[in-house]
Design a protein around this motif. Sequence first.
Motif, PDB file in Angstrom:
ATOM      1  N   TYR A  44      19.566   2.953   9.282  1.00 48.10           N
ATOM      2  CA  TYR A  44      18.702   4.076   9.113  1.00 48.10           C
ATOM      3  C   TYR A  44      17.166   3.737   8.920  1.00 48.10           C
ATOM      4  O   TYR A  44      16.758   2.669   8.441  1.00 48.10           O
ATOM      5  CB  TYR A  44      19.074   5.267   7.757  1.00 48.10           C
ATOM      6  CG  TYR A  44      20.400   5.446   8.094  1.00 48.10           C
ATOM      7  CD1 TYR A  44      20.877   6.677   8.804  1.00 48.10           C
ATOM      8  CD2 TYR A  44      21.489   4.823   7.631  1.00 48.10           C
ATOM      9  CE1 TYR A  44      22.145   7.420   8.704  1.00 48.10           C
ATOM     10  CE2 TYR A  44      22.895   5.480   7.708  1.00 48.10           C
ATOM     11  CZ  TYR A  44      23.058   6.501   8.383  1.00 48.10           C
ATOM     12  OH  TYR A  44      24.187   6.997   8.554  1.00 48.10           O
ATOM     13  N   TYR A  73      17.331   9.051   9.333  1.00 49.23           N
ATOM     14  CA  TYR A  73      17.610   9.201  10.651  1.00 49.23           C
ATOM     15  C   TYR A  73      18.326   7.896  11.149  1.00 49.23           C
ATOM     16  O   TYR A  73      17.804   6.973  11.129  1.00 49.23           O
ATOM     17  CB  TYR A  73      16.344   9.651  11.412  1.00 49.23           C
ATOM     18  CG  TYR A  73      15.822  10.682  11.177  1.00 49.23           C
ATOM     19  CD1 TYR A  73      16.036  11.978  11.753  1.00 49.23           C
ATOM     20  CD2 TYR A  73      14.568  10.836  10.253  1.00 49.23           C
ATOM     21  CE1 TYR A  73      15.728  13.204  11.230  1.00 49.23           C
ATOM     22  CE2 TYR A  73      14.106  12.182   9.839  1.00 49.23           C
ATOM     23  CZ  TYR A  73      14.614  13.286  10.347  1.00 49.23           C
ATOM     24  OH  TYR A  73      13.745  14.467   9.930  1.00 49.23           O
ATOM     25  N   ASN A  74      19.490   8.169  11.880  1.00 50.53           N
ATOM     26  CA  ASN A  74      20.265   7.223  12.406  1.00 50.53           C
ATOM     27  C   ASN A  74      19.573   6.563  13.690  1.00 50.53           C
ATOM     28  O   ASN A  74      19.518   7.263  14.487  1.00 50.53           O
ATOM     29  CB  ASN A  74      21.661   7.344  12.698  1.00 50.53           C
ATOM     30  CG  ASN A  74      22.600   6.547  12.975  1.00 50.53           C
ATOM     31  OD1 ASN A  74      22.255   5.343  12.787  1.00 50.53           O
ATOM     32  ND2 ASN A  74      23.866   6.671  13.151  1.00 50.53           N
ATOM     33  N   ILE A  75      19.426   5.149  13.450  1.00 52.94           N
ATOM     34  CA  ILE A  75      18.809   4.398  14.847  1.00 52.94           C
ATOM     35  C   ILE A  75      19.764   3.222  14.684  1.00 52.94           C
ATOM     36  O   ILE A  75      20.196   2.497  13.877  1.00 52.94           O
ATOM     37  CB  ILE A  75      17.238   4.284  14.440  1.00 52.94           C
ATOM     38  CG1 ILE A  75      16.538   5.471  14.572  1.00 52.94           C
ATOM     39  CG2 ILE A  75      16.835   3.147  15.429  1.00 52.94           C
ATOM     40  CD1 ILE A  75      16.539   6.239  15.910  1.00 52.94           C
ATOM     41  N   SER A  76      19.779   2.557  15.678  1.00 51.58           N
ATOM     42  CA  SER A  76      20.475   1.247  15.830  1.00 51.58           C
ATOM     43  C   SER A  76      20.039   0.313  15.167  1.00 51.58           C
ATOM     44  O   SER A  76      18.654   0.310  14.618  1.00 51.58           O
ATOM     45  CB  SER A  76      20.513   0.798  17.395  1.00 51.58           C
ATOM     46  OG  SER A  76      18.903   0.275  17.673  1.00 51.58           O
ATOM     47  N   ARG A  97      12.968  12.486  17.956  1.00 55.07           N
ATOM     48  CA  ARG A  97      13.907  11.949  17.496  1.00 55.07           C
ATOM     49  C   ARG A  97      15.316  12.095  18.052  1.00 55.07           C
ATOM     50  O   ARG A  97      16.252  11.602  18.379  1.00 55.07           O
ATOM     51  CB  ARG A  97      13.923  12.301  15.908  1.00 55.07           C
ATOM     52  CG  ARG A  97      14.783  11.726  15.078  1.00 55.07           C
ATOM     53  CD  ARG A  97      14.665  12.150  13.524  1.00 55.07           C
ATOM     54  NE  ARG A  97      13.182  12.012  13.053  1.00 55.07           N
ATOM     55  CZ  ARG A  97      12.325  12.809  12.778  1.00 55.07           C
ATOM     56  NH1 ARG A  97      12.661  13.835  13.077  1.00 55.07           N
ATOM     57  NH2 ARG A  97      11.099  12.508  12.521  1.00 55.07           N
ATOM     58  N   GLU A  98      15.395  13.727  18.481  1.00 55.33           N
ATOM     59  CA  GLU A  98      16.522  14.051  18.850  1.00 55.33           C
ATOM     60  C   GLU A  98      17.006  13.485  20.574  1.00 55.33           C
ATOM     61  O   GLU A  98      18.072  12.778  20.690  1.00 55.33           O
ATOM     62  CB  GLU A  98      16.502  15.658  19.493  1.00 55.33           C
ATOM     63  CG  GLU A  98      17.605  16.232  19.816  1.00 55.33           C
ATOM     64  CD  GLU A  98      17.088  17.876  20.004  1.00 55.33           C
ATOM     65  OE1 GLU A  98      18.037  18.634  19.587  1.00 55.33           O
ATOM     66  OE2 GLU A  98      16.240  18.236  20.688  1.00 55.33           O
ATOM     67  N   ASN A 125      18.151   9.788  19.535  1.00 60.64           N
ATOM     68  CA  ASN A 125      19.362   9.909  19.175  1.00 60.64           C
ATOM     69  C   ASN A 125      20.458  10.014  20.316  1.00 60.64           C
ATOM     70  O   ASN A 125      21.480   9.447  20.255  1.00 60.64           O
ATOM     71  CB  ASN A 125      19.674  10.762  17.862  1.00 60.64           C
ATOM     72  CG  ASN A 125      19.206  10.161  16.729  1.00 60.64           C
ATOM     73  OD1 ASN A 125      19.025   9.047  16.391  1.00 60.64           O
ATOM     74  ND2 ASN A 125      18.747  11.043  15.794  1.00 60.64           N
ATOM     75  N   TYR A 126      20.066  11.135  21.093  1.00 61.21           N
ATOM     76  CA  TYR A 126      21.041  11.117  22.468  1.00 61.21           C
ATOM     77  C   TYR A 126      20.958   9.985  23.281  1.00 61.21           C
ATOM     78  O   TYR A 126      22.250   9.622  23.572  1.00 61.21           O
ATOM     79  CB  TYR A 126      20.589  12.533  23.044  1.00 61.21           C
ATOM     80  CG  TYR A 126      21.095  12.487  24.397  1.00 61.21           C
ATOM     81  CD1 TYR A 126      22.420  13.031  24.418  1.00 61.21           C
ATOM     82  CD2 TYR A 126      20.618  12.120  25.797  1.00 61.21           C
ATOM     83  CE1 TYR A 126      23.117  13.264  25.671  1.00 61.21           C
ATOM     84  CE2 TYR A 126      21.160  12.108  26.934  1.00 61.21           C
ATOM     85  CZ  TYR A 126      22.284  12.774  26.726  1.00 61.21           C
ATOM     86  OH  TYR A 126      23.219  12.971  28.020  1.00 61.21           O
ATOM     87  N   ILE A 178      20.833   7.012  22.608  1.00 62.11           N
ATOM     88  CA  ILE A 178      21.678   5.860  21.562  1.00 62.11           C
ATOM     89  C   ILE A 178      22.994   6.286  21.852  1.00 62.11           C
ATOM     90  O   ILE A 178      23.851   5.338  22.171  1.00 62.11           O
ATOM     91  CB  ILE A 178      21.181   5.877  20.261  1.00 62.11           C
ATOM     92  CG1 ILE A 178      19.575   5.019  20.155  1.00 62.11           C
ATOM     93  CG2 ILE A 178      22.317   5.146  19.327  1.00 62.11           C
ATOM     94  CD1 ILE A 178      19.116   5.095  18.765  1.00 62.11           C
ATOM     95  N   SER A 179      23.274   7.492  21.848  1.00 61.45           N
ATOM     96  CA  SER A 179      24.672   7.844  21.781  1.00 61.45           C
ATOM     97  C   SER A 179      25.270   7.927  23.059  1.00 61.45           C
ATOM     98  O   SER A 179      26.546   7.577  23.586  1.00 61.45           O
ATOM     99  CB  SER A 179      25.013   9.529  21.479  1.00 61.45           C
ATOM    100  OG  SER A 179      24.415  10.068  22.642  1.00 61.45           O
ATOM    101  N   TYR A 216      17.978   0.884  21.020  1.00 59.98           N
ATOM    102  CA  TYR A 216      16.663   1.101  20.621  1.00 59.98           C
ATOM    103  C   TYR A 216      15.545   0.684  21.330  1.00 59.98           C
ATOM    104  O   TYR A 216      14.631   1.236  21.712  1.00 59.98           O
ATOM    105  CB  TYR A 216      16.763   1.121  18.931  1.00 59.98           C
ATOM    106  CG  TYR A 216      15.149   1.553  18.607  1.00 59.98           C
ATOM    107  CD1 TYR A 216      15.045   2.988  18.240  1.00 59.98           C
ATOM    108  CD2 TYR A 216      14.186   0.920  18.082  1.00 59.98           C
ATOM    109  CE1 TYR A 216      14.181   3.644  17.803  1.00 59.98           C
ATOM    110  CE2 TYR A 216      12.980   1.406  17.678  1.00 59.98           C
ATOM    111  CZ  TYR A 216      12.782   2.693  17.540  1.00 59.98           C
ATOM    112  OH  TYR A 216      11.809   3.510  17.232  1.00 59.98           O
TER     113      TYR A 216
END
Length: 183
Positions: free
Chosen positions: A17, A31-34, A63-64, A67-68, A70-71, A76
Amino acid sequence: TVCNLKIGDLNHVDNNYFYVANGKNEEKVKYNISPGIKKLHDEVLKIIKYSPSLCGIGMDAIREKINYLISCGYSYEQIISMGKKQSGLYGVSLEKLKQKIEFIHELGHSKESVISLTVSFPALFCYSNDNMKQKIDNLMSLGYTYDEVIMMLEKFPALYGLSIDTIREKKEFYDSIGLGDLL
């Protein structure tokens, strides 16, 4: 302060995070990040240096998108690399981003190929679907099969950005010197 971010607030990274100030009340938000991003504030400064227009894009929107992506399987580091090559990437709406990834996949590219294509040639996110389909049709008009075109585009995604006249000229040249199988 850069784009209303206090650089010191970006220094704290742990357990996948990163922490930033949350608008008016300066409360810390996760905020979740790799994993493994230890120099996040340096990366933010680099991105803004290459593309100051990012200051006009909301942090939540960026950020959105991160995160998308990354999903979807992007790292990153790959996302940062794409943003440096094509700063307009962050200005593309999240919906358009999703549609483009799905469209490239529907063209016949695997999930891994979609990631590879867009990391090496992020301008694809800004190309119209019609333009991309036309490029495939143009390459097929040179005698290649659909599968051959997809393979060529995976090996050299910048083909999407070359004119058909340039590609035709190169193909004719290589044919004339006996290297036609190269292109």
